[in-house]
Each structure stands twice: as structure tokens, then as C-alpha cells.
Scaffold this active site. Sequence first.
Site, PDB file in Angstrom:
ATOM      1  N   HIS A  65      55.878  61.931  20.276  1.00  0.00           N
ATOM      2  CA  HIS A  65      54.784  61.015  20.601  1.00  0.00           C
ATOM      3  C   HIS A  65      54.710  59.908  19.562  1.00  0.00           C
ATOM      4  O   HIS A  65      55.192  60.053  18.436  1.00  0.00           O
ATOM      5  CB  HIS A  65      53.448  61.763  20.667  1.00  0.00           C
ATOM      6  CG  HIS A  65      53.083  62.453  19.382  1.00  0.00           C
ATOM      7  ND1 HIS A  65      53.631  63.667  19.017  1.00  0.00           N
ATOM      8  CD2 HIS A  65      52.241  62.112  18.378  1.00  0.00           C
ATOM      9  CE1 HIS A  65      53.129  64.050  17.854  1.00  0.00           C
ATOM     10  NE2 HIS A  65      52.292  63.113  17.439  1.00  0.00           N
ATOM     11  N   CYS A 212      46.914  64.249  11.660  1.00  0.00           N
ATOM     12  CA  CYS A 212      48.367  64.083  11.638  1.00  0.00           C
ATOM     13  C   CYS A 212      48.674  62.594  11.578  1.00  0.00           C
ATOM     14  O   CYS A 212      47.784  61.772  11.781  1.00  0.00           O
ATOM     15  CB  CYS A 212      49.022  64.733  12.859  1.00  0.00           C
ATOM     16  SG  CYS A 212      48.609  63.952  14.435  1.00  0.00           S
TER      17      CYS A 212
END
Length: 703
Positions: A65, A212
Amino acid sequence: MSEMITADLVDLDLSAETKEAAARALAERMAAKGRVTDLDGFLADVAAREAQMPTGLDGGIGIPHCRSEHVTEPTLAFGRSAAGIDFGAPDGPADLIFLIAAPAGADDAHLTILSSLARQLMNAEFTSALRAVDDATAAAALIRGDESPAAAPSATTATGVTSATGVTSATGAAAAAEDSQDSVAVSAAASADTATGTTGERPFRIVAVTSCPTGIAHTYMAAESLENAGRAAGVELVVETQGSAGFTRLDQAVVAAADGVIFAHDVPVRDKDRFAGKPTVDVGVKAGINRPTELISEVRGKAERGEVTAGAAPGTPVERSGASGEGYGTMLRKWLMSGVSYMVPFVAAGGLLIALGFAIGGYQINKAPSVMDHFVWTQADSWGALLFQIGGVAFGFLVPVLAGYIAYGMADRPGIVPGFVGGAISLTINAGFLGGLAAGLIAGGVVIGIQKVRIPAALRGIMPVVVIPLISAAIVGFLMFVVIGKPIASAQKGMTDWLNGLTGSNAVLLGALLGLMMCFDLGGPVNKVAYTFATAGIAVASPSDSAMKIMAAVMAAGMVPPLAMALATTVRGRLFTATERENGKAAWVLGASFISEGAIPFAAADPLRVIPSAMAGGAVTGALSMTFGATLRAPHGGIFVVPLIGNPFLYLIAIAAGVCVTTALVVVLKGMRKQASAGRGAGEGVADAPIAPKAGTTEPVAA
């Protein structure tokens, strides 16, 4: 907004053999629907995110991603692989692959949709249904939430976001975000009730923060995993997700009532000092996904032993001393880079001031009297002396700052005092940078050791401001003065003498080696080792000629990669994507300014061709710079400090030679790739085959 995933974005028979090929296959479906405007540019962004940390998860899941300017709207593509594809998960290959694409400027509602999907992936019934589904339309409906997993009702996550329904519209996403905020308020109320004794026996309370680098997937998966484990363990656990859409700060009353803290993150925790003074477990975000029960047990154990975090400072380059499972070498590198990152601004400021002082006042300016005693406003020599002496003061902080922030990276704020003290002692005993490195590591280790000692609750308040600074400074000072200071000072002198004695072929080989290091990872750890080695040599009032030659070689080599990429995109633009050609324009300025990171977009997209080419050019430049005897007193500045360089004309020739070598190699290698790809396309009857390899090859996808 369009549906995030449709049947056209599903491949239930994904035949790719590598993660790069899988990403390309799924990204091509996005591009066919107009969701991705530049396929190669988007894949470069995916590869750059993958390089930060593998995206494979336990349970056979891969979630490549990224956020990219080449994405028009939040999009998800799903592929199912019968053979499995390695995404770096500890338990083996992934058979369920989700490619998540978010626009660079995605709004909060869009990102909430993607975060809701990430939470669904922690639902075993959801993933089992995806493995069993045999129709692309049904798979897309299942992922959107139009259909519930077989034999399983719609599940609701701990933060109120419906995991099987209601996540296909911006309105639903916004409502989900509001529910998430409401859950924090509910948790705060529950904490208050418990504190007043209205809910029976008081449960153990934990607050957690997850984050993250992209803030799309792992952040929310870790939150879901921790919440589920907390419910199973009978623990009251509340999570603050610091994702791309921002974060809703936990109520301070909830934080104050918590018995322990879990940080599961790969980027710095924002406002980390809110959690100081509590038992803390600090790990990477994947640990929060894969072993939440273990983390809960660990923080409970720390609470029972009375181990607390004495303090926390936001913004440190090393927010944690290493996630569980990291090797000692990885942690050591992070600690050292923490010190170097704080030292470099002092090096740049002090070095440039000293260089300007020499340029204005001549090379005898170091013998000028103090400007406190003699300063004439109309004399250039006085201004040169002023700049030189200010720069000298800035240089005086280098070793203490290096040592202090190495200790800071290891032990947070309590490490600063013993670190600075040890660094200052290193200067006093002439142990130099080697002494500073040792002092920083010793100071951090001493503080960590003291923090592990169980302290009565009544004394915890004075530990970070009185006890830890007192004891740690005394121990570090004793060791530096009495035990290890003299051997380190001798080693420092030996290294200096060796540098001063470098001549001929030895100097040329050293220049080539430093050039290779500067161009290997373009601003990464290896690059920083070479740069720190060079700046250490000139960080004195009167550096040796050899030290200034090394500094010149290092800066010259570091300018080569971005300048070469800029030149290559100019002379053979058809070998590069539109995005790379735009990056090439910026690389002219970045390279001229000695910012090696300007070549990173090119290296991330095509590492097998760009990095070796850059290293070859850097080695040529470093060797030539040493051969020509170019010297540099300033540690930064690029082409803007050429007037301060010894033998400036030959120095520029060395840079030009390296740029030409790298440019030629990149053009040749990329041209060979294009010819090979065109040959494959012709063999398959394709009129205009893409440059990148076919799915299933082992060559990097962006190559």
C-alpha cells in the site's frame, strides 16, 4: 465517490510469483479503470513503501500500500494466489493480496474507509470467506461489506466501525470516524466509573498508540488486534490510532488512569510525553498485529515490577531502542544515527562559518586575537576573525552533542546529562569523536540499567531530575577519566596520524571507497558513516591537509547521483517516466546543493541499474578528487562553497567525470532493458510492450 473495489479489481487466480509482479498485475487493473494515472510512478511509490518495511502479515496476508500523487481516488485491488507470494511475513507466503492505493491528498473520510478494511483483515471469518469465494463479483461485494462472511453475522470492531457493512460511502466513513471518537469518550467514562467503584473489581488498564509510515493499513490492524486481545484477557485497553487522517487524542483522564502503555509504531509517536512515568512496552507496529497477547503480558509484568518510563521527548530520531526481534546491530545503528542527526547541523553551521572566516580573513585568521579584545568594524580581517571564532564555538559542541544524543536515542531525556558530560570529558582528554561515541553508548547503557532497578513509588518523581542524572554522570565521568579515556585518546591519535600519512595510491583508494559508500544508499546509514568520518576530521580549529582532502572527496561523490540522474533524464528522457523526468529537474538543484537524497526516487524505481551506476561514478569522483589534491574546510554547501575549495577547477572536473560515468551507465543499462522488453513484446505480438518485465519474473517490478 466510486466504489472502492469492483469485480474488475479482483483477480481470484493471481499467477504472479513475486511481490513486485503481483503489485504490477493488480495496479494494471487500477490503471485500466482510470484510478492510477501513471503506472510506473505509482509502482515506484509502492516499492518505496515496501522498502521501509515488508507488508506481509501472519495468516497469509499481503497488503502492499502507499499514498501516491498518481492515484485519483482511494482504491483497493484484491488478488488470490494459489501458490502463495512472499511478502516478508514470518509465517511464510501470502495467498490473499490487497493492493491499497490512496491519493496523496485523500480526505479523512476516504482514509477511514481504508482503515475499516484494515480492521476487517483481523477477522478470521472474513479472510476465510475470501479464500472460499469463487466469483469476483461476490469477492468485491464481500470486501465492500455488501455481503457478510458466510455463516458469520456482521462484526463490529471495538471502536464502533462496522467491519462488514457500511464502509462504501464517504458519509458512512465519516460516521465511523465519529463512532471511533465516541468510543474514546465511553472508555473515559468507564474508567471514571471504575475509579469510583461502580463496576466491581477494577480491571488492569492499558492505553496504546499505533502508527505506521503510511498510516493506512498497519496502524488500524494493530489497533484491532490489541483491542481483541485486551477483551480476551479481561483488560481495559483503549487505542489511539495515529494514522494519515490525523488522530483523536486520548482523553487525559484515560491516560492518567492507565496502569501501562503499549507503543506499536514505526514512526515517532506524537506527543509521546503524555505517557511518561508509566510502565511502557515499545515495539514496532507489526508486533502489535502479530503478538498482542504477549505485549499485554509484558506490560503487566513491568507494572508488577514497578518499571516505569522516566521521561519521553517527542521528535527524537530514535523513538524506541529497538522493536522486539531487532538485532543488536540494527539498534546500535539507530542509536548512532540519533547522535549524528543532531550533530550535523552544528557541523554545517560551524564549518561554513569557519570557511567563510578563512575566505574573508585568509588562512592566518586562526591566529587572530579574540574579537572581544580586538574588533574593528571597517576591517575585513576583524569580520573574518569573528566568523572563524563563532564557528569554532559551534564546533566545540560537536562531540558533546554527538554523545548526548546517542544516549538520548537509547534512554530518552535521562540520557542527555551523562551523555553531554561524557562528551565534554572526551574533549578534555583529547579522545575526540571516538571518545564521544563511547561516552554516548556508555551513558545510555548506564541510564537503562538504572531505570531497570525497582524504585519505591515515593521516589519515582525525583528519579529523572535528580537521581538518574547524578548517578549516571558520576559513573560515566569515572569511566571516561580513569578507565577507558586514555586508550581511546591513543586510538584517536593513531587514526589522525594515519590520515595525515595518506599519500599516493593509498589516498586514491580511500577516495574511491568513500565515493562508493556515499552513493550506496543515498543518505542512508552507509552514506552517513562516510560523511561522519569526513566531518570528524575537519571538526577542529586546524584540520590536517589529509582531513580536508577527505571532506572534499566525500562531498564531491555525494553530488554525483542526483546530478547524473538529472543529466540522464535530459539527454535520454524517453527512457524515463514522466514523473522521473519531473524529478530530474529538481535533481539539478539537489545535486548542486550536495543533497544525495535527490536520486532516491530513481533508485527506488530501478535499484539494479541506478545504484551500481551511481556507485561507479561516485568512486571515480572520489578517487579523482584525492588525486587532484582538492581540499574543503566546509562540511556542506555543494557548488555554493566552490570558492572555499582548494584546486576548485580540478575539483569540478572530478565531479563532472563521475556524473558522466554514472549517466552513461544508466543510459546504457536502461536502453538494454528497453530493447529486451521490446523484443519480448514483439514475440508476443504486442505492438508497444511495456518496459517493465512480465508478471512472474524475478526482476524488480520497477526495473
